[in-house]
Design a protein around this motif. Structure first.
Motif, short mmCIF file in Angstrom:
data_model
loop_
_atom_site.label_atom_id
_atom_site.label_comp_id
_atom_site.label_asym_id
_atom_site.label_seq_id
_atom_site.Cartn_x
_atom_site.Cartn_y
_atom_site.Cartn_z
N THR A 48 5.07 -19.58 26.98
CA THR A 48 5.33 -19.95 25.59
C THR A 48 5.05 -21.42 25.33
OG1 THR A 48 7.67 -20.24 26.11
CG2 THR A 48 7.01 -18.11 25.19
N GLY A 49 4.90 -22.20 26.40
CA GLY A 49 4.55 -23.62 26.29
C GLY A 49 3.55 -23.95 27.37
N LYS A 50 2.43 -24.56 27.01
CA LYS A 50 1.32 -24.83 27.92
C LYS A 50 1.78 -25.42 29.24
CE LYS A 50 -3.17 -27.16 27.98
NZ LYS A 50 -4.10 -27.93 27.15
N ILE A 51 1.25 -24.87 30.35
CA ILE A 51 1.57 -25.30 31.70
C ILE A 51 0.34 -26.02 32.25
CG2 ILE A 51 2.15 -24.54 34.02
CD1 ILE A 51 3.36 -21.99 32.69
N GLY A 52 0.54 -27.19 32.84
CA GLY A 52 -0.57 -27.92 33.41
C GLY A 52 -0.12 -29.21 34.07
N PRO A 53 -1.06 -29.95 34.65
CA PRO A 53 -0.73 -31.21 35.30
C PRO A 53 -0.10 -32.19 34.30
CG PRO A 53 -3.00 -30.56 35.78
CD PRO A 53 -2.48 -29.63 34.73
N GLY A 113 5.82 -26.97 31.19
CA GLY A 113 5.60 -25.79 30.37
C GLY A 113 6.86 -24.96 30.25
N GLU A 114 6.72 -23.83 29.57
CA GLU A 114 7.86 -22.93 29.39
C GLU A 114 7.38 -21.49 29.51
OE1 GLU A 114 11.35 -22.96 26.26
OE2 GLU A 114 9.58 -21.97 25.43
N VAL A 115 8.19 -20.67 30.19
CA VAL A 115 7.91 -19.24 30.28
C VAL A 115 9.16 -18.46 29.90
CG1 VAL A 115 6.13 -19.41 32.05
CG2 VAL A 115 8.48 -19.10 32.73
N GLY A 164 -3.47 -28.81 39.37
CA GLY A 164 -4.60 -28.87 38.47
C GLY A 164 -4.80 -27.65 37.59
N GLU A 165 -4.08 -26.57 37.85
CA GLU A 165 -4.25 -25.35 37.05
C GLU A 165 -3.62 -25.53 35.67
OE1 GLU A 165 -3.90 -20.57 37.61
OE2 GLU A 165 -2.39 -21.79 38.59
N VAL A 166 -4.30 -25.02 34.65
CA VAL A 166 -3.79 -25.04 33.28
C VAL A 166 -3.64 -23.59 32.82
CG1 VAL A 166 -4.29 -25.68 30.89
CG2 VAL A 166 -4.90 -27.23 32.75
N ILE A 167 -2.46 -23.25 32.30
CA ILE A 167 -2.18 -21.90 31.82
C ILE A 167 -1.73 -22.01 30.37
CG2 ILE A 167 -0.93 -19.76 32.25
CD1 ILE A 167 -0.44 -20.78 35.13
N GLU A 168 -2.42 -21.31 29.52
CA GLU A 168 -2.20 -21.40 28.08
C GLU A 168 -1.10 -20.44 27.59
OE1 GLU A 168 -3.64 -23.58 26.09
OE2 GLU A 168 -5.02 -24.37 27.60
N PRO A 169 -0.48 -20.76 26.45
CA PRO A 169 0.51 -19.85 25.86
C PRO A 169 -0.07 -18.46 25.62
CG PRO A 169 0.62 -21.98 24.79
CD PRO A 169 -0.60 -22.01 25.69
N GLY A 170 0.76 -17.47 25.86
CA GLY A 170 0.36 -16.08 25.67
C GLY A 170 -0.08 -15.40 26.95
N TYR A 226 11.78 -23.66 32.49
CA TYR A 226 10.76 -24.69 32.62
C TYR A 226 9.75 -24.20 33.64
CZ TYR A 226 14.17 -27.71 30.34
OH TYR A 226 15.08 -28.25 29.46
N ALA A 227 8.47 -24.44 33.41
CA ALA A 227 7.45 -23.90 34.30
C ALA A 227 6.44 -24.96 34.73
CB ALA A 227 6.73 -22.75 33.61
N TYR A 228 6.06 -24.87 36.00
CA TYR A 228 5.08 -25.77 36.59
C TYR A 228 4.02 -24.92 37.30
CZ TYR A 228 8.91 -29.02 35.90
OH TYR A 228 9.93 -29.76 35.35
N PRO A 229 2.77 -25.40 37.35
CA PRO A 229 1.73 -24.62 38.03
C PRO A 229 1.92 -24.64 39.55
CG PRO A 229 0.83 -26.72 37.31
CD PRO A 229 2.24 -26.64 36.78
N ALA A 230 1.76 -23.49 40.19
CA ALA A 230 1.87 -23.41 41.65
C ALA A 230 0.67 -24.08 42.31
CB ALA A 230 1.98 -21.96 42.10
#
Length: 68
Positions: free
Chosen positions: A9-14, A18-20, A39-45, A32-36
C-alpha cells in the motif's frame, strides 16, 4: 507471519519505509515494509511474500511470483 502474502500500500524501496497489508488474527493489519533484496523497488498494488519479521510491526518482503 513468515511465508504469508500481503499487498503493498506504500512504495517499498531503498531509503523508503513502505507499507503492506497482511491478513492476520482474523483481520487485515498494516506493517512497515522493507525490501529483502537490496535495491529492489516494489510498487503499490503488488503482492509480496514475507521473508522476515522484526517485531513489533516491521517485515522484509520480496515480490510474489506465482507459479505458471
Amino acid at each position: 507471519m513468515i511465508g504469508d502474502r500481503g499487498r503493498v500500500t506504500g512504495k517499498i524501496g531503498p531509503g523508503l519505509v513502505g507499507e503492506v497489508m497482511i491478513s492476520i488474527r482474523g483481520g487485515v493489519e498494516a506493517f512497515y515494509a522493507y525490501p529483502a533484496e537490496a535495491g529492489e523497488v516494489i510498487e503499490p498494488g503488488e503482492q509480496v511474500l514475507v521473508v522476515d519479521h522484526q517485531p513489533p510491526r516491521s517485515v522484509y518482503v520480496q515480490r510474489w511470483l506465482p507459479l505458471g
